[in-house]
Design an enzyme around this catalytic site. Structure first.
Site, PDB file in Angstrom:
ATOM      1  N   GLU A 107      -2.408   6.503   1.512  1.00 22.74           N
ATOM      2  CA  GLU A 107      -3.814   6.380   1.908  1.00 22.74           C
ATOM      3  C   GLU A 107      -3.958   6.594   3.411  1.00 22.74           C
ATOM      4  OE1 GLU A 107      -7.576   3.247   2.037  1.00 22.74           O
ATOM      5  OE2 GLU A 107      -5.792   2.757   0.877  1.00 22.74           O
ATOM      6  N   LYS A 111       2.055 -11.356 -12.414  1.00 25.00           N
ATOM      7  CA  LYS A 111       1.498 -10.007 -12.483  1.00 25.00           C
ATOM      8  C   LYS A 111       0.154  -9.941 -13.195  1.00 25.00           C
ATOM      9  CE  LYS A 111       6.215  -8.289 -12.354  1.00 25.00           C
ATOM     10  NZ  LYS A 111       7.307  -7.587 -13.022  1.00 25.00           N
ATOM     11  N   ASP A 120       8.607  -6.122  -5.861  1.00 21.56           N
ATOM     12  CA  ASP A 120       8.043  -5.696  -7.136  1.00 21.56           C
ATOM     13  C   ASP A 120       6.572  -5.353  -6.909  1.00 21.56           C
ATOM     14  OD1 ASP A 120       6.992  -5.446  -9.695  1.00 21.56           O
ATOM     15  OD2 ASP A 120       8.214  -7.054 -10.530  1.00 21.56           O
ATOM     16  N   HIS A 122     -12.520   7.708   7.855  1.00 20.59           N
ATOM     17  CA  HIS A 122     -11.887   8.220   6.640  1.00 20.59           C
ATOM     18  C   HIS A 122     -12.053   9.731   6.528  1.00 20.59           C
ATOM     19  CE1 HIS A 122     -10.185   5.010   4.129  1.00 20.59           C
ATOM     20  NE2 HIS A 122     -10.980   4.215   4.821  1.00 20.59           N
TER      21      HIS A 122
END
Length: 476
Positions: A160, A292, A368, A466
């Site tokens: 990004e 998660k 993770d 951006h």
């Protein structure tokens, strides 16, 4: 001569069967992949068993076949794709052949996915099965971040645009204002099995038993035998009818700790069977952990490392570095991060983009990435201080799940990033301090990211930045 050959063949076959079934036994009885610091001996046994089978098969007949013959065997199903490493005795060749077989089966090319330049033996029996290549993610450095009087250069892996530039600007503002301060509030990984009884009464009996303070010392002793580093901290239960969810929390040293706590839980459940033989273990994880997945229990109780990080940004820095003013930031934070998130029914999402920074640091340091879900729980607070001239900003993150040993931290690139932060591997002097420091760095990086993005929005710079950094010429 014939008899000698037969004997050698027979002995070789016996060795293979012992290795194969030994390996199978390991994978079925030790079903938590050994990523934990205290599991080094178990991990070494598991990995060595895989490697023993791998080395034995260096003499496999398939190894002597040409690539085309092996590809045809995989495509036809004669040779399972997952067995190529052991059959060929060459992890790199296995990845290349599997890749070509996949392309042939799919009728599509994997051109663009690199296969060269990676140590495939480093992931054997550890990180990734049935490899066909690896994905490239660029890594940038934000900082220096001044945290508790120490400077850190923060590695972030992302695709990004603006993310590194923005976080770096936040680091600059914090540094120019004297740095950030972090506090570790709690450190405990959780696992919550679900067990079932014939009646709700019996489920309640076990709940009362494990939550009775007089029984804790005994249960902790049983739990702690599973590890040199695991230390049981608490047990809390929740009942749903005749089903009982038991949430264990323990310290885990420098490991992220999921496997460590799971083994301790298994030990305790086996011990409890003596007094509760009618207990039926439905699952070692009953989602009351919760891993998660967004869950209020993690937002309220915490999971992994619970951290708060703060800084006071001077008025002049807000104006010159962040290009806005204190009053605008405070108002925007209240209406966006607090009120807006409440209107959306957010769960742990009272922030601008904490998950952006968490994910990038996780990918760079071998964490993770799926644990970004709960690790990004964050509430960002902003307040005018010192007669309204300066800005007090903080992030409170109750569930940062990180480790500096095991899993992806062992890979060369991720290990290098941990080394840059000074937290590579296990801390021999103070167990767990490397992982705790990493959690503090994550929170500080989030603080910088929040500060910069909120300033860009307050100053009306978000779209402009951006368009400048997050779009290539091909997109325009």
């Amino acid at each position: 001569m014939f008899e000698m050959t037969a004997i050698i063949t027979f002995v070789g076959s016996c060795i293979y069967l012992v290795v194969y079934f030994g390996n199978t036994l390991v994978h079925h009885t030790h079903y938590f992949s050994d990523e934990d610091e205290d599991d080094e001996s178990a991990q070494e046994f598991t990995t060595n068993t895989v490697r023993c089978e791998y080395e034995y098969h260096r003499a496999s007949s398939l190894k002597r076949e040409g690539d085309e013959a092996v590809i045809r065997a995989v495509v036809s199903g004669e040779t399972p794709s997952y067995s190529l490493e052991s059959e060929l005795g060459d992890c790199k060749r296995a990845a290349v052949i599997r890749r070509m077989a996949v392309e042939r089966i799919a009728g599509k090319s994997l051109d663009g996915l690199p296969v060269d330049g990676f140590d495939y033996e480093s992931i054997l029996g550890r990180c990734c099965e049935m490899a066909v290549g690896y994905v490239q993610i660029p890594v940038g450095i934000a900082g220096p971040m001044l945290l508790d009087g120490k400077e850190f250069l923060v590695p972030m892996a992302t695709t990004e645009g603006c993310l590194l530039a923005s976080t770096n600007r936040g680091c600059k503002a914090i540094y120019a204002s004297g740095g950030a301060t972090g506090v570790l509030l709690k450190d405990g990984m959780t696992r919550a099995p679900v067990v079932r009884f014939g009646t709700a009464r019996r489920a309640a009996d076990l709940k009362f038993f494990v939550e009775e303070p007089r029984n804790f010392e005994t249960l902790a002793s049983v739990f702690n035998k599973s590890s040199r580093f695991a230390r049981l901290q608490s047990i809390r239960c929740a009942i749903a009818g005749k089903n009982l969810y038991i949430r264990f929390t323990c310290s885990t040293g420098d490991a992220m700790g999921m496997n460590m706590v799971s083994k301790g839980v298994q030990n305790v459940l086996e011990y409890l069977r003596a007094d509760f033989p009618d207990m039926d273990l439905i699952g070692i994880s009953g989602n009351y952990c919760s891993d998660k997945k967004p869950a209020a229990v993690n937002w309220i109780e915490g999971r992994g490392k619970s951290v708060v990080c703060e800084a006071i940004i001077k008025e002049e820095v807000v104006k010159t570095v962040l290009k806005t003013n204190v009053a605008s930031l405070v108002e925007l934070n209240m209406l966006k991060n607090l009120t807006g998130s409440a209107m959306a029914g957010a769960l742990g999402g009272f922030n601008a983009h904490a998950s952006n920074i968490v994910s990038a640091v996780y990918l760079a340091t071998g964490q993770d990435p799926a644990q970004n879900v709960e690790s990004s729980h964050c509430i960002t607070m902003m307040e005018a201080v010192n007669d309204g001239n300066d800005l007090h900003v903080s992030v409170t993150m109750p569930s940062i799940e990180v480790g500096t040993v095991g899993g992806g931290t062992q890979l060369a690139s991720q290990s290098a990033c941990l080394n840059l932060l000074g937290v590579k591997g296990a801390n021999k002097e103070s167990a767990g301090s490397n992982a705790r420091q990493l959690a503090m760095v994550v929170a500080a990086a989030v603080l910088a990211g929040e500060l910069s993005l909120m300033s860009a929005i307050a100053a009306g710079q978000l779209v402009k930045s951006h368009m400048k950094y997050n779009r290539s010429n091909k997109d325009n």
